[in-house]
Structures are given as structure tokens and as C-alpha cells.
Design a protein around this motif. Structure first.
Motif, PDB file in Angstrom:
ATOM      1  N   CYS A  57       0.824  -1.214   0.000  1.00 19.68           N
ATOM      2  CA  CYS A  57       0.000   0.000   0.000  1.00 19.68           C
ATOM      3  C   CYS A  57       0.857   1.263   0.000  1.00 19.68           C
ATOM      4  CB  CYS A  57      -0.997  -0.027   1.143  1.00 19.68           C
ATOM      5  SG  CYS A  57      -0.238  -0.488   2.669  1.00 19.68           S
ATOM      6  N   LYS A  58       1.166   1.877   1.145  1.00 19.68           N
ATOM      7  CA  LYS A  58       1.838   3.180   1.166  1.00 19.68           C
ATOM      8  C   LYS A  58       2.991   3.193   2.168  1.00 19.68           C
ATOM      9  CE  LYS A  58       0.981   8.009   2.237  1.00 19.68           C
ATOM     10  NZ  LYS A  58       0.037   8.947   2.842  1.00 19.68           N
ATOM     11  N   ALA A  59       4.147   3.738   1.729  1.00 23.85           N
ATOM     12  CA  ALA A  59       5.292   3.869   2.635  1.00 23.85           C
ATOM     13  C   ALA A  59       6.121   5.097   2.298  1.00 23.85           C
ATOM     14  CB  ALA A  59       6.168   2.628   2.587  1.00 23.85           C
ATOM     15  N   THR A  60       6.667   5.720   3.332  1.00 24.51           N
ATOM     16  CA  THR A  60       7.601   6.825   3.191  1.00 24.51           C
ATOM     17  C   THR A  60       8.871   6.443   3.936  1.00 24.51           C
ATOM     18  OG1 THR A  60       5.788   8.424   3.113  1.00 24.51           O
ATOM     19  CG2 THR A  60       7.979   9.291   3.601  1.00 24.51           C
ATOM     20  N   ILE A  61      10.012   6.525   3.245  1.00 26.24           N
ATOM     21  CA  ILE A  61      11.303   6.161   3.826  1.00 26.24           C
ATOM     22  C   ILE A  61      12.201   7.390   3.786  1.00 26.24           C
ATOM     23  CG2 ILE A  61      13.322   4.672   3.596  1.00 26.24           C
ATOM     24  CD1 ILE A  61      11.413   2.704   2.069  1.00 26.24           C
ATOM     25  N   ILE A  62      12.714   7.799   4.948  1.00 28.07           N
ATOM     26  CA  ILE A  62      13.523   9.006   5.056  1.00 28.07           C
ATOM     27  C   ILE A  62      14.832   8.692   5.781  1.00 28.07           C
ATOM     28  CG2 ILE A  62      13.596  11.385   5.926  1.00 28.07           C
ATOM     29  CD1 ILE A  62      10.444  11.154   6.040  1.00 28.07           C
ATOM     30  N   SER A  63      15.945   9.114   5.214  1.00 29.89           N
ATOM     31  CA  SER A  63      17.263   9.014   5.849  1.00 29.89           C
ATOM     32  C   SER A  63      17.532   7.632   6.436  1.00 29.89           C
ATOM     33  CB  SER A  63      17.402  10.085   6.948  1.00 29.89           C
ATOM     34  OG  SER A  63      17.249  11.370   6.409  1.00 29.89           O
ATOM     35  N   SER A  64      17.279   6.604   5.647  1.00 29.35           N
ATOM     36  CA  SER A  64      17.475   5.237   6.109  1.00 29.35           C
ATOM     37  C   SER A  64      18.459   4.506   5.209  1.00 29.35           C
ATOM     38  CB  SER A  64      16.132   4.502   6.150  1.00 29.35           C
ATOM     39  OG  SER A  64      15.302   5.083   7.134  1.00 29.35           O
ATOM     40  N   THR A  65      18.968   3.374   5.682  1.00 22.55           N
ATOM     41  CA  THR A  65      19.972   2.601   4.958  1.00 22.55           C
ATOM     42  C   THR A  65      19.490   1.174   4.756  1.00 22.55           C
ATOM     43  OG1 THR A  65      21.763   3.934   5.886  1.00 22.55           O
ATOM     44  CG2 THR A  65      22.367   1.777   5.009  1.00 22.55           C
ATOM     45  N   LEU A  85       4.573  -2.494  -4.464  1.00 19.41           N
ATOM     46  CA  LEU A  85       3.401  -2.572  -5.336  1.00 19.41           C
ATOM     47  C   LEU A  85       2.431  -1.441  -5.026  1.00 19.41           C
ATOM     48  CD1 LEU A  85       2.636  -6.404  -5.263  1.00 19.41           C
ATOM     49  CD2 LEU A  85       3.751  -5.100  -7.075  1.00 19.41           C
ATOM     50  N   GLY A  86       2.821  -0.535  -4.132  1.00 16.00           N
ATOM     51  CA  GLY A  86       1.943   0.556  -3.718  1.00 16.00           C
ATOM     52  C   GLY A  86       2.559   1.904  -4.009  1.00 16.00           C
ATOM     53  N   LYS A  87       2.305   2.862  -3.125  1.00 17.49           N
ATOM     54  CA  LYS A  87       2.853   4.211  -3.252  1.00 17.49           C
ATOM     55  C   LYS A  87       4.091   4.304  -2.358  1.00 17.49           C
ATOM     56  CE  LYS A  87       1.848   9.078  -2.628  1.00 17.49           C
ATOM     57  NZ  LYS A  87       0.864  10.067  -2.173  1.00 17.49           N
ATOM     58  N   LEU A  88       5.220   4.682  -2.961  1.00 17.43           N
ATOM     59  CA  LEU A  88       6.482   4.733  -2.231  1.00 17.43           C
ATOM     60  C   LEU A  88       7.156   6.083  -2.418  1.00 17.43           C
ATOM     61  CD1 LEU A  88       8.807   3.347  -0.662  1.00 17.43           C
ATOM     62  CD2 LEU A  88       9.666   2.550  -2.876  1.00 17.43           C
ATOM     63  N   ILE A  89       7.568   6.691  -1.309  1.00 16.62           N
ATOM     64  CA  ILE A  89       8.365   7.916  -1.327  1.00 16.62           C
ATOM     65  C   ILE A  89       9.662   7.612  -0.587  1.00 16.62           C
ATOM     66  CG2 ILE A  89       8.535  10.309  -0.529  1.00 16.62           C
ATOM     67  CD1 ILE A  89       5.416  10.341  -0.612  1.00 16.62           C
ATOM     68  N   VAL A  90      10.812   7.868  -1.240  1.00 12.67           N
ATOM     69  CA  VAL A  90      12.122   7.653  -0.621  1.00 12.67           C
ATOM     70  C   VAL A  90      12.903   8.956  -0.700  1.00 12.67           C
ATOM     71  CG1 VAL A  90      14.280   6.351  -0.705  1.00 12.67           C
ATOM     72  CG2 VAL A  90      12.136   5.234  -1.343  1.00 12.67           C
ATOM     73  N   MET A  91      13.416   9.392   0.469  1.00 13.65           N
ATOM     74  CA  MET A  91      14.207  10.628   0.524  1.00 13.65           C
ATOM     75  C   MET A  91      15.496  10.387   1.318  1.00 13.65           C
ATOM     76  SD  MET A  91      11.240  13.467   1.252  1.00 13.65           S
ATOM     77  CE  MET A  91      10.459  12.566   2.561  1.00 13.65           C
ATOM     78  N   SER A  92      16.612  10.889   0.794  1.00 14.81           N
ATOM     79  CA  SER A  92      17.902  10.900   1.497  1.00 14.81           C
ATOM     80  C   SER A  92      18.257   9.558   2.113  1.00 14.81           C
ATOM     81  CB  SER A  92      17.900  11.980   2.588  1.00 14.81           C
ATOM     82  OG  SER A  92      17.624  13.240   2.046  1.00 14.81           O
TER      83      SER A  92
END
Length: 109
Positions: A57-65, A85-92
Motif C-alpha cells: 500500500c503506502k510507505a515513506t522512507i527518510i534518511s534510512s539505509t 506494489l503501492g505508493k512509495l516515497i524515498v528521501m535521502s
């Protein structure tokens, strides 16, 4: 079984998700996942993939390794770091040394 199975609202901060044998996190159903400053390492996905995280479904990943996660159980396994398979936002974030049998060593989207 995954290290964490989520179908609600989940926020993970400053954590280590390591050495899981069927994905570090499976985020499914109506799950809304936010991850910040977290390390995913040495996790192995199931037959579909998603060594670090399997997202439906939905995930946001920030400053992760994401390092040394695998999706190699079957010839069609994808997304060593993240199978999405969903909505993904990845930052830094950093992806290194992740592998998959089929596609997306780092991210399959």
C-alpha cells in the motif's frame, strides 16, 4: 514470518531491522508506514521478494539505509532492498549491496 507485519499506521524511527528470514517488514492491507533513520541489513525476502520491506500500500522512507538484503528465494524474486506494489516515497536514503534474482536489487517498483 516477517520481522514486522503491518496493516495499520506504523512509524519506525532510529531502529535496526536485521537478520529476518522473510522480509524485515511486510506492509499490506491499508497499511501506512513511515520509516526514518533506520537501518535494514541482512534481511531475506520470501519468494516474491522484499528483503528489507515488502510494500503493498503506502510507505515513506527518510534518511534510512538498506544494505545486504536479498530477494533470491525464487528465480522471479525482486526487490532485495524494497519490493513495492503501492505508493512509495524515498528521501535521502542509501541502498548498497542488495541483491535480487529477477529485478531491482535495491528497489523493485
Amino acid at each position: 514470518k516477517p520481522g514486522i507485519s503491518n496493516s495499520g499506521v506504523l512509524t519506525i524511527r532510529n531502529s535496526y531491522i536485521i537478520n529476518n528470514s522473510s522480509s524485515g517488514i511486510v506492509n499490506n492491507g491499508a497499511g501506512d508506514l513511515t520509516i526514518t533513520d533506520t537501518i535494514f541489513s541482512n534481511n531475506a525476502g520470501d519468494a516474491n521478494g522484499g528483503g528489507g520491506i515488502c510494500i503493498v500500500c503506502k510507505a515513506t522512507i527518510i534518511s534510512s539505509t538498506f544494505s545486504n538484503n536479498t530477494a533470491t528465494v525464487a528465480t522471479y524474486s525482486s526487490g532485495g532492498g524494497v519490493f513495492n506494489l503501492g505508493k512509495l516515497i524515498v528521501m535521502s536514503s542509501t541502498f548498497s549491496g542488495n541483491t535480487a534474482s529477477a529485478s531491482g536489487g535495491g528497489i523493485h517498483n
